[in-house]
Design an enzyme around this catalytic site. Structure first.
Site, PDB file in Angstrom:
ATOM      1  N   ASP A  91     -28.592  46.231 -51.234  1.00 51.84           N
ATOM      2  CA  ASP A  91     -29.458  47.381 -50.989  1.00 51.84           C
ATOM      3  C   ASP A  91     -28.661  48.674 -50.963  1.00 51.84           C
ATOM      4  O   ASP A  91     -27.444  48.682 -50.760  1.00 51.84           O
ATOM      5  CB  ASP A  91     -30.242  47.213 -49.686  1.00 51.84           C
ATOM      6  CG  ASP A  91     -29.337  47.081 -48.453  1.00 51.84           C
ATOM      7  OD1 ASP A  91     -28.283  46.427 -48.560  1.00 51.84           O
ATOM      8  OD2 ASP A  91     -29.690  47.621 -47.389  1.00 51.84           O
ATOM      9  N   GLU A 151     -28.452  45.516 -45.377  1.00 48.02           N
ATOM     10  CA  GLU A 151     -27.303  46.022 -44.633  1.00 48.02           C
ATOM     11  C   GLU A 151     -27.474  47.466 -44.215  1.00 48.02           C
ATOM     12  O   GLU A 151     -27.090  47.864 -43.104  1.00 48.02           O
ATOM     13  CB  GLU A 151     -26.033  45.875 -45.484  1.00 48.02           C
ATOM     14  CG  GLU A 151     -24.726  46.105 -44.715  1.00 48.02           C
ATOM     15  CD  GLU A 151     -24.309  47.564 -44.611  1.00 48.02           C
ATOM     16  OE1 GLU A 151     -23.484  47.895 -43.740  1.00 48.02           O
ATOM     17  OE2 GLU A 151     -24.824  48.381 -45.405  1.00 48.02           O
TER      18      GLU A 151
END
Length: 389
Positions: A91, A151
């Site tokens: 991400d 994350e």
């Protein structure tokens, strides 16, 4: 004189520089903001495809509320043997509606969303594994690869999975971007993300006299909170405030969003004690305050185990012809969770670059394969040390 194994790894990687950059472009051009599940699911498909071409086992782990995640393993790892865990996130901080979507490059640099944080790090890990696989060096080494999708928002869904897979490992390598001086990361501050809520009593501003203003109480607390900054162990920032409904109304509610960082578990304890003290103190009569923790990661001290991993990696860098400084970094990563398990962890193994979380994010192109070579040689060195020790 470069040792034979190092030379073989470099000989494999050197003619594949363009191929690695093409893979980086392919991943960067998939929009994969932390809340963009469709984009993250497309990333998971591509990442699983790449890992499936390297490792005997690669699978997508479906998630309902977050993007799907990917796990790959060598045969020894698939049999349950503990070894080396590689961790990287798919991400980025850029939302689905961002205008920052393009990959571009010049002679020295690549630019694009996530090129440094941390799709470049994923490419480093993949090409390190490709080189080791080509040379037949993965057949005996238990390696597990974890690619998560959350994350940048604190790893709320992936943390238990990462901790389960990393528990008891010999070592973990994390592929956040490398430092500007070619550094790798041996320590990180821990983090608490918090929300402060102050309640008072609404009233007409024109009536004067004593007033239970939530904003006034919050102002006292902001000054006290910012006073916790000590220049090294603790850093705290009040980054967002809200409150009130208009200038002629005594505010009944005021809130603040806080970010606090700390170097050690002792620093965290001292921080939490001071936060509780500030929240409990009433400076404006008739107000009350609550403090809630929204997210957090433990500190990752520069432990003996972490610095031993750095020593191993630094030895490999010297054999490859350069030095490898260590860095204590204020930002957090999934390495913090792994360090909290007592597992030695080395972070910052991604490509060298800067300006992440902005539309100027970049990496140095040559560092992509250089870091892949460093990672490949470090994996073998860690395993050899463990076998001989």
């Amino acid at each position: 004189m470069i040792p034979a194994m190092h030379d073989a790894i470099l000989s494999y990687l050197e003619p594949r520089r363009r191929e690695a950059l093409d893979l980086l472009q392919r991943l960067v051009e998939i929009q994969s903001g932390s809340r963009n599940k469709p984009g993250l699911d497309r990333m998971a498909v591509d990442v699983a495809e790449v890992l499936g071409g390297i490792l005997p086992e690669a699978r997508i782990l479906p998630f309902t509320e977050h993007g799907n995640m990917v796990q790959g393993m060598t045969l020894p790892a698939a049999r349950g043997e503990k070894g080396i865990v590689l961790v990287g996130h798919m991400d980025t901080v850029f939302p689905a509606d961002t205008s920052f979507t393009a990959f571009r490059e010049d002679e020295e640099r690549c630019f694009g969303p996530g090129v440094y944080d941390m799709k470049g790090g994923l490419v480093v890990a993949f090409y390190a594994l490709k080189a080791l696989s080509q040379l037949g060096l993965l057949e005996e080494i238990p390696v597990t690869v974890l690619c998560n999708s959350d994350e940048e928002i604190g790893s709320p869904a992936s943390r238990p999975w990462i901790e389960e897979q990393a528990k008891g490992a010999l070592a973990a390598l994390v592929f956040e971007g490398g430092g500007a001086n070619n550094d790798v990361v041996t320590g990180r501050k821990g983090r608490l993300g918090m929300h402060l809520t102050v309640r008072g009593r609404a009233g007409h501003a024109a009536k004067g006299g004593a007033k239970a203003s939530a904003i006034l109480e919050l102002a006292h607390k902001i000054i006290a909170l910012e006073g916790l900054n000590d220049g090294r162990e603790i850093t705290l920032n009040v980054g967002q405030i809200t409150g009130g409904i208009g200038p002629n109304t005594v505010p009944e509610l005021a809130t603040a969003a806080l970010d606090a960082r700390f170097l050690t578990p002792d620093g965290q304890l001292r921080l939490e004690q001071n936060l509780a003290r500030i929240a409990a103190k009433e400076s404006v009569g008739g107000t009350s305050t609550t403090l809630s923790v929204q997210s957090g990661r433990p500190a990752m001290p520069q432990s003996e185990g972490n610095r031993r991993l750095w020593s191993i990696a630094r030895e490999q860098a010297h054999l490859l012809g350069y030095d490898l400084p260590e860095e204590l970094r204020s930002g957090v990563s999934d390495a913090n969770f792994i360090a909290g398990l007592g597992v030695p962890v080395l972070d910052g193994l991604g490509p060298v670059g800067d300006l992440d979380h902005s539309d100027l994010e970049f990496i140095l192109k040559d560092s992509l394969c250089a870091r892949a070579a460093l990672t490949a040689t470090t994996i073998t060195a860690i395993w050899n040390h463990a076998q001989s020790g």
